[in-house]
Design a protein around this motif. Structure first.
Motif, mmCIF file in Angstrom:
data_model
loop_
_atom_site.group_PDB
_atom_site.id
_atom_site.type_symbol
_atom_site.label_atom_id
_atom_site.label_comp_id
_atom_site.label_asym_id
_atom_site.label_seq_id
_atom_site.Cartn_x
_atom_site.Cartn_y
_atom_site.Cartn_z
ATOM 1 N N GLN A 33 0.654 -0.561 0.281
ATOM 2 C CA GLN A 33 -0.041 0.084 0.032
ATOM 3 C C GLN A 33 1.010 1.135 0.029
ATOM 4 O O GLN A 33 2.132 1.582 0.674
ATOM 5 N N TYR A 34 0.749 2.253 -1.109
ATOM 6 C CA TYR A 34 1.511 3.811 -1.040
ATOM 7 C C TYR A 34 0.473 4.931 -0.988
ATOM 8 O O TYR A 34 -1.405 4.389 -1.155
ATOM 9 N N SER A 35 0.973 5.505 -0.252
ATOM 10 C CA SER A 35 0.818 7.032 -0.695
ATOM 11 C C SER A 35 0.486 7.953 -1.356
ATOM 12 O O SER A 35 2.406 7.991 -2.267
ATOM 13 N N VAL A 36 -0.356 8.392 -2.747
ATOM 14 C CA VAL A 36 -0.530 9.039 -3.965
ATOM 15 C C VAL A 36 -0.883 9.661 -4.564
ATOM 16 O O VAL A 36 -2.245 9.983 -3.383
ATOM 17 N N SER A 37 -0.237 10.989 -5.179
ATOM 18 C CA SER A 37 -1.378 12.201 -5.135
ATOM 19 C C SER A 37 -2.056 11.635 -6.822
ATOM 20 O O SER A 37 -3.597 12.306 -6.356
ATOM 21 N N THR A 38 -1.879 11.170 -7.038
ATOM 22 C CA THR A 38 -2.894 10.618 -8.713
ATOM 23 C C THR A 38 -3.076 8.783 -9.354
ATOM 24 O O THR A 38 -2.125 8.384 -8.565
ATOM 25 N N VAL A 39 -3.971 8.812 -9.653
ATOM 26 C CA VAL A 39 -3.648 7.573 -10.014
ATOM 27 C C VAL A 39 -2.728 7.417 -11.045
ATOM 28 O O VAL A 39 -2.161 5.749 -11.362
ATOM 29 N N GLU A 40 -1.749 8.626 -11.782
ATOM 30 C CA GLU A 40 -0.744 7.467 -12.792
ATOM 31 C C GLU A 40 0.013 7.501 -11.890
ATOM 32 O O GLU A 40 1.233 6.385 -11.947
ATOM 33 N N GLU A 41 0.204 7.722 -10.338
ATOM 34 C CA GLU A 41 1.559 7.379 -9.671
ATOM 35 C C GLU A 41 1.311 6.328 -9.292
ATOM 36 O O GLU A 41 2.518 5.393 -8.814
ATOM 37 N N CYS A 42 -0.023 5.502 -9.044
ATOM 38 C CA CYS A 42 -0.288 4.420 -8.466
ATOM 39 C C CYS A 42 0.178 3.144 -9.675
ATOM 40 O O CYS A 42 0.969 2.831 -9.244
ATOM 41 N N ALA A 43 0.268 3.671 -11.076
ATOM 42 C CA ALA A 43 0.738 2.725 -12.129
ATOM 43 C C ALA A 43 1.786 2.679 -12.636
ATOM 44 O O ALA A 43 2.767 1.944 -12.595
ATOM 45 N N VAL A 44 2.682 3.531 -11.648
ATOM 46 C CA VAL A 44 3.890 3.871 -11.853
ATOM 47 C C VAL A 44 4.945 2.699 -10.422
ATOM 48 O O VAL A 44 5.490 1.939 -10.784
ATOM 49 N N LYS A 45 4.152 3.340 -10.138
ATOM 50 C CA LYS A 45 4.554 2.260 -7.920
ATOM 51 C C LYS A 45 4.143 0.747 -8.695
ATOM 52 O O LYS A 45 4.951 -0.571 -8.126
ATOM 53 N N CYS A 46 3.303 0.062 -9.602
ATOM 54 C CA CYS A 46 3.135 -1.021 -9.792
ATOM 55 C C CYS A 46 3.913 -1.471 -10.963
ATOM 56 O O CYS A 46 4.351 -2.776 -10.863
ATOM 57 N N ASN A 47 4.130 -0.663 -12.019
ATOM 58 C CA ASN A 47 5.140 -0.900 -13.086
ATOM 59 C C ASN A 47 6.906 -1.632 -11.963
ATOM 60 O O ASN A 47 7.574 -2.357 -12.851
ATOM 61 N N LYS A 48 6.574 -0.798 -10.871
ATOM 62 C CA LYS A 48 8.111 -0.582 -10.512
ATOM 63 C C LYS A 48 8.342 -1.186 -9.509
ATOM 64 O O LYS A 48 9.368 -1.728 -8.689
ATOM 65 N N GLU A 49 7.440 -2.333 -9.410
ATOM 66 C CA GLU A 49 6.958 -2.887 -8.169
ATOM 67 C C GLU A 49 7.745 -4.089 -7.875
ATOM 68 O O GLU A 49 8.336 -5.383 -9.110
ATOM 69 N N THR A 50 8.818 -4.628 -7.432
ATOM 70 C CA THR A 50 8.924 -5.830 -6.949
ATOM 71 C C THR A 50 9.184 -6.484 -5.858
ATOM 72 O O THR A 50 10.081 -8.262 -5.509
ATOM 73 N N SER A 51 8.933 -6.354 -5.338
ATOM 74 C CA SER A 51 7.747 -7.454 -4.381
ATOM 75 C C SER A 51 7.538 -8.510 -4.992
ATOM 76 O O SER A 51 7.358 -9.882 -4.450
ATOM 77 N N PHE A 52 6.515 -8.715 -5.710
ATOM 78 C CA PHE A 52 6.122 -9.588 -6.536
ATOM 79 C C PHE A 52 5.591 -9.038 -8.269
ATOM 80 O O PHE A 52 5.928 -7.698 -8.120
ATOM 81 N N THR A 53 5.289 -10.033 -8.638
ATOM 82 C CA THR A 53 5.380 -9.271 -9.988
ATOM 83 C C THR A 53 3.406 -8.621 -10.581
ATOM 84 O O THR A 53 2.541 -9.177 -9.799
ATOM 85 N N CYS A 54 3.299 -7.254 -10.139
ATOM 86 C CA CYS A 54 2.562 -6.466 -10.303
ATOM 87 C C CYS A 54 1.206 -6.333 -11.418
ATOM 88 O O CYS A 54 1.844 -6.170 -12.447
ATOM 89 N N ARG A 55 0.625 -7.790 -11.311
ATOM 90 C CA ARG A 55 -0.635 -7.514 -12.241
ATOM 91 C C ARG A 55 -1.695 -6.451 -11.967
ATOM 92 O O ARG A 55 -2.662 -6.839 -13.113
ATOM 93 N N SER A 56 -2.411 -6.041 -10.890
ATOM 94 C CA SER A 56 -2.754 -4.653 -11.377
ATOM 95 C C SER A 56 -2.426 -3.695 -9.696
ATOM 96 O O SER A 56 -2.199 -4.225 -9.020
ATOM 97 N N PHE A 57 -3.333 -2.967 -9.723
ATOM 98 C CA PHE A 57 -3.482 -2.334 -8.628
ATOM 99 C C PHE A 57 -4.764 -1.404 -8.503
ATOM 100 O O PHE A 57 -5.707 -1.518 -9.271
ATOM 101 N N LEU A 58 -5.416 -1.474 -7.403
ATOM 102 C CA LEU A 58 -6.004 -0.524 -6.724
ATOM 103 C C LEU A 58 -6.174 1.077 -6.664
ATOM 104 O O LEU A 58 -4.967 1.009 -5.803
ATOM 105 N N TYR A 59 -6.597 1.409 -6.658
ATOM 106 C CA TYR A 59 -6.688 3.345 -6.697
ATOM 107 C C TYR A 59 -8.224 4.184 -6.026
ATOM 108 O O TYR A 59 -9.180 3.595 -6.567
#
Length: 812
Positions: A47-73
């Protein structure tokens, strides 16, 4: 032995580099599919705190803990949750204000090139062997594992191509004699169809004879009811071939005026069609998975073999419908009817439904009588049993028995006491109000357009001058300043209410105590009225105004703001039952719930036809009702009555001063009253549609009248019934009305018969419900008998006569 090919590591490196390039693109959301109101509960998650949905997409694309297949905003909370799951692997749940974004690459079930980027869920080889899990060691010890190839998505037992095999995705098998084998996965560039092409999403736009397809969102050169915005689950994009109505294969309307529609020549896929779990003893939902051996109809007739053309000639063959289990003469549902059926061996009965038991406690979805409509709901609406099937933003509800476009667990079998019939709004899980899944693939669910009983406006004022201008309902952008109420979704609301629906005081929009937020402040939204702590709707939430709360345990909540709607055309004060089933076999209406219904009578006051009040001084009816005399003095109009005896105190009598019949060959006429009707809560016009509007296929509409009931009861009282619109293309099939329906006409009815408009209903209204308003779409015209199977009713299409109506009302 399947070994790792080092030379192809470069290919994998280039592929991952390509993904990084996607991440750095300016429109990072292009790689995702969005679904409103959807939620996945899955571990692990971050879980992250972000200002925009685009920031959340970047977090998913750069996720290292697992393969990020989706995100909730969650915009109001500025929360971002990255997940290893998606809708193909995990159950999707409802959650208000959550938006699910899924990476398209993990939803794709086809391969590009040799399929190194394939991330689908196929788990069987070409010869049908089940794949071994990649981390497994039995029956084969693999040399390619999730640890050796961490970027290759070697999870579960899904087919993958981690080593760049030229043959495409493969897997180790569970057969001890076969170490590994390629999988048979369709090429993404291959244009082909599975089954009858119901799920075809390709881009072929030419018919089998070479005609170019007409765009689905166009009404030229052919009018039609397959409206993309009204049927979002049918994916009617551009002018691509599609199959929205159970044809043997995809088709389209053509750009040739001489050829209305034609099938498209698309080859069948070589890959296996989707598998189903056959139901052998009962049927779920509409029974598309039923594969039992019942071969007798509800009336006891023997079913005809699907392979036979005698005594009934038909196109429902196993060649045309290869995935529908059309074996022998067993009852099946190949074309999305409401339950399994068959052609019969009786030459006089073409087809009938079968008595296939329903799986679970509920009866078949459309067999019970639909309950009377309710104007409002009590408490949280758990007990609501009305007929509303439209969400707060005007979306059509998905059937509870259907899994398209949204898969879910809220079925009649799982919630037997929740009355989950048809697509009616209900509250099976104790939410705060009745809701439904929507037919829009991008919006999983919404609350329904129903008021709470203790929040209904106390009175309504009629408009001072209702006219045809109000025929296409529109919503004012600003409410009356002296009323504390909202218009539409309340985006323009500037009233004083500053407490939530549960009575909690709102936090000031400029304050960060007790809740931190940055998305909605007076500075970020200076024109949204965020000066104090009043309820507002700065993000145009479809559920209405809201606020951050002063309760530390509840960040935000909605406010209870009443609607500003006053009495308008098409909005009766007495809410109709909205009874499904038709006039012959329909139900008695609530008195004055259809206040535009008039009774057309002889000078001796005998009822013989219906009609619709469309203005204080004008009635629309059928031209064939006026064949007995050309003289206006031969007719009388009764308004505000519920019984055929017409002894109510609310009755208004008017003489007819002018008859204006429609163009030659049409069945429509205008009647001018000797003086305007007094508009009350019992006498009110119906709204007229937009010019040339075509009612979408399967839209639920309603017919009213005092006509012949053929012994089904309710004689002498106004009766009503609801049934779906049938697209003219379907209605004109040889087995239905065989080309008799013209472009300025429309069909509506239940294909199986049993209920219908009939003699005495002619000229009356066919109204369709949308955006809290009943709009007059048809004038009852003709039919082949009453309530006969395969012979739906035909109505004059009012939208084709708007210019004619407005011109004659103005000139006369």
């Amino acid at each position: 032995m399947k070994v790792h090919k080092v030379v192809l590591l470069l290919g994998l490196f280039l592929f991952t580099g390509f993904l990084r390039g996607q991440t750095e693109s300016t429109d990072v959301l292009e790689a995702y599919i969005k679904t409103d109101g959807a939620w996945i509960v899955k571990l692990p998650k971050v879980q992250y705190s972000v200002s925009t949905v685009e920031e959340c997409a970047v977090k998913c694309n750069k996720e290292t803990s697992f393969t990020c297949r989706s995100f909730l905003y969650i915009e109001k909370d500025q929360d971002c949750v990255t997940l290893p799951a998606n809708s193909k692997t995990d159950q999707i749940l409802r959650r208000m204000s959550a938006v699910l974004y899924e990476k398209k690459e993990y939803l794709l079930e086809c391969v590009n090139g040799i399929g190194m980027d394939y991330r689908g869920t196929k788990s069987k080889t070409k010869s049908g062997k089940t794949c071994q899990r990649w981390e497994g060691t039995f029956p084969h010890t693999p040399n390619i594992t999730p640890k050796t190839h961490p970027k290759a998505d070697l999870e579960s037992n899904f087919c993958r191509n981690p080593d760049g095999d030229k043959g495409g995705p493969w897997c180790y098998t569970t057969d001890p004699e076969k170490r590994w084998e390629h999988c048979n996965i369709q090429d993404c560039t291959e244009e082909c169809i599975q089954c009858s092409g119901e799920n075809y999403r390709g881009k072929i736009s030419t018919t089998m004879s070479g005609f170019t397809c007409q765009r689905w969102d166009s009404q030229k050169p052919h009018n039609h009811g397959y409206i993309p915005s009204a049927l979002p689950d049918k994916y009617l994009e551009e002018n691509y071939c599609r199959n929205p109505d159970g044809e043997p294969r995809p088709w389209c309307f053509t750009t040739s005026p001489s050829k209305r529609w034609e099938s498209c020549s698309i080859p069948r896929c070589t890959t296996e069609p989707p598998t189903i779990v056959p139901e052998l003893t009962c049927a779920s939902g509409e029974g598309s998975s039923y594969r039992g051996t019942i071969a007798v109809t509800v009336s006891g007739k023997t079913c005809q073999d699907w392979a036979s053309q005698s005594p009934q000639k038909h196109s429902r063959t196993s060649e045309n419908y290869p995935c529908k289990g059309l074996d022998k003469n067993y009852c099946r549902n190949p074309d999305n009817e409401r339950s399994p059926w068959c052609y019969t061996t009786d030459p006089d009965t073409r087809w009938e439904y079968c008595s296939v038991p329903s799986c679970g406690d509920q009866p078949r979805p459309e067999e019970p009588v639909i309950p009377e409509g309710e104007a409002c709901y009590e408490g949280d609406g758990t007990s609501y049993r009305g007929a509303m099937s439209e969400t707060i933003s005007g979306k059509k509800c998905q059937f509870w028995t259907s899994m398209e476009p949204h898969r879910h667990s809220k079925t009649p079998q799982n919630f037997p006491k929740a009355d989950l019939r048809r697509n009616l709004c209900r509250n099976p899980d104790g939410d705060r109000a009745p809701w439904c899944y929507t037919t829009d693939p991008t919006v999983r669910w919404e609350y329904c357009n129903i008021e709470r009983c203790d929040n209904k406006p106390s009175s309504r004022e009629p408009p001072t001058n209702p006219s045809v201008a109000a025929a296409s309902p529109s919503i004012s952008s600003s409410p009356s300043p002296e009323k504390d109420c909202k218009v539409g979704n309340g985006a323009s609301y500037r009233g004083p209410t500053s407490t939530t629906i549960t009575g909690v005081t709102c936090q000031e929009w400029s304050s960060m105590t007790p809740h931190q937020h940055a998305s909605f402040t007076p500075e970020t939204h200076p024109d949204k009225g965020l000066e104090s702590n009043q309820c507002r709707n700065p993000d145009s939430d479809v559920n209405g105004p809201w606020c951050y709360t002063t309760d530390r345990n509840k960040k935000w909540d909605y406010c209870q703001i009443p609607d500003c709607d006053s009495l308008k055309c098409g909005q009766p004060s007495v809410k109709p039952k909205r009874c499904f089933g038709r006039i012959v076999g329909g139900c008695i209406s609530k008195p004055h719930s259809w206040p535009w219904q008039i009774s057309l009578r002889t000078r001796t006051k005998i009822h013989f036809c219906g009609g619709t009040l469309i203005d204080a001084q004008w009635v629309l009816t059928a031209a064939h009702c006026l064949e007995r005399s050309e003289s206006p003095s031969a007719y009388k109009i009764f308004l505000g009555v519920h019984t055929e005896r017409a002894n109510e105190a609310s009755k208004q009598e008017r003489d007819v001063t002018k008859i204006i019949k429609g163009p030659a060959g049409t069945d429509i006429a205008l009647l001018k009253l000797d003086r305007p009707a007094l508009l009350t809560d019992k006498v009110l016009p119906a709204c007229l549609p937009e010019k040339d509007y075509i009612v979408p296929s399967n839209t639920e509409c309603y017919v009213t009248g005092w006509g012949e009931t053929q012994g089904t009861g309710g004689e002498g009282f106004l009766k009503e019934t609801g049934f779906p619109v049938i697209e003219n293309k379907v209605c004109n099939r040889a087995s239905f009305l065989n080309g008799r329906v013209k472009e300025h006409e429309m069909c509506a009815g239940n294909i199986e018969g049993g209920t219908d408009s009939c003699q005495g209903d002619s000229g009356g209204p066919l109204v369709c419900y949308a955006q809290s308003t009943f709009v007059l779409q048809g004038v009852t015209s003709w039919g082949l008998g009453c309530a006969n199977a395969m012979k739906p009713g035909v109505y004059t299409r009012v939208s084709k006569f708007i210019d004619w109506i407005e011109r004659n009302m103005k000139e006369n």
